[in-house]
Scaffold this active site. Sequence first.
Site, mmCIF file in Angstrom:
data_model
loop_
_atom_site.group_PDB
_atom_site.id
_atom_site.type_symbol
_atom_site.label_atom_id
_atom_site.label_comp_id
_atom_site.label_asym_id
_atom_site.label_seq_id
_atom_site.Cartn_x
_atom_site.Cartn_y
_atom_site.Cartn_z
ATOM 1 N N CYS A 148 0.836 -1.207 0.000
ATOM 2 C CA CYS A 148 0.000 0.000 0.000
ATOM 3 C C CYS A 148 0.869 1.255 0.000
ATOM 4 O O CYS A 148 1.353 1.691 1.057
ATOM 5 C CB CYS A 148 -0.921 -0.013 1.217
ATOM 6 S SG CYS A 148 -1.900 1.480 1.332
ATOM 7 N N CYS A 207 -0.395 4.125 2.120
ATOM 8 C CA CYS A 207 -0.260 3.952 3.581
ATOM 9 C C CYS A 207 1.191 4.209 3.994
ATOM 10 O O CYS A 207 1.451 4.821 5.015
ATOM 11 C CB CYS A 207 -0.617 2.534 4.020
ATOM 12 S SG CYS A 207 -2.066 1.850 3.285
ATOM 13 N N ASP A 208 2.126 3.694 3.223
ATOM 14 C CA ASP A 208 3.516 3.637 3.680
ATOM 15 C C ASP A 208 4.489 4.517 2.906
ATOM 16 O O ASP A 208 5.647 4.651 3.308
ATOM 17 C CB ASP A 208 4.007 2.178 3.614
ATOM 18 C CG ASP A 208 3.140 1.263 4.466
ATOM 19 O OD1 ASP A 208 2.669 1.722 5.516
ATOM 20 O OD2 ASP A 208 2.911 0.100 4.077
#
Length: 331
Positions: A154, A157-158
């Site tokens: 992701c 997300c990261d």
Amino acid sequence: MEIFKPIDLNMESQTTDIENIEKVKCLIIGSGPAGYTAAIYASRANLHPVLYTGLQMGGQLTTTTEVDNYPGYPDGITGPAMMEDFKKQAERFGADIRFGIATSVDFSGKPLKVTIDEKRIIIAEAVIIATGATAKYLGIEAETKYTGMGVSACATCDGFFYRGKDVAVVGGGDTAAEEATYLAGLCRKVYLIVRRDVLRASKAMQQRVMNTHNIEILWEHQPVDLFGENGVEGVMLVKKKGTPQEEIVKIMIDGFFLAIGHTPNSDVFKKYLETDQVGYIKTIPGTTRTNVEGVFAAGDVQDPHYRQAVTAAGSGCMAAIDAERYLSELK
Ligand code: NDP
């Protein structure tokens, strides 16, 4: 463990069990566009739906950046903001939205039974499954070894953790193209690792990739291993695998992002519901009905073809209408 032993609801000795049992008319499992849309329609049809969100409230769209192709948002919107709008709209009509995951089901008879978080049993007259799909991994050992240490599925997300660094994205579809362009805005360099000599992504997404100066496409490359002392420092790739020009290539990266597709989240239902070979729940064409009466499936968990927010929402609407008709015919 036998979760669904027959329960006599009149017996006082079963108070503890009874506290954990709840009867509902319509249970919705999943909180992506399909689940929330089903909740909007089911609420408006007076089915008093209870929706369990699953672990990732809002579903896969909460891990995307801009959504530019959902009608009604002419300037685009972020995935999380859009899902918040869906949720608010469902709550406005009285949907009971709760956090929890379906850990087992018993669809062997009526009423339908779904266990939430291994402890709470929901007895439902109709169940709408909208559990979506989960990102796939390559299956190489190093992915597990470096989970949380440089491997991610992701980018949104990261990606933040890799600002100014070099990363690789694996895949050639729309997700890979989207993640690569997103990361290109944060990172120094993005390698897009593609196993064939073409991208599967839409022409528009391909164009965005080609026009981004710090994305380099590694055509016909396949990752075989990752290396690094305290986290990912590089990836080993096979170039032109199976040809006379086959060679091993090593590139130095700090982050390794998977974007190679998804697996439908249908495991918990497979004992009762027919699925295809990949695990997508089969529905009767033109409807959201499954092989079990009263159980409907919507969104990515039953859609190997389109997998768009708008098609998921559309099938969520269909599922609520199918459930409403089923329940009124029961009466
Ligand atoms: P896709 O299945 O479309 O693409 C998966 C990609 O990963 C393919 O390029 C595939 O290669 C590659 N791949 C699969 N397995 C491996 C492997 N073991 N090693 C290396 N590469 C591998 O999945 P997506 O998640 O990209 O997209 C799913 C759906 O969602 C699509 O319909 C897409 O259009 C849609 N989508 C739309 C977006 C948008 O409109 N904004 C954004 C993201 C997704 P190969 O091509 O060789 O099979």
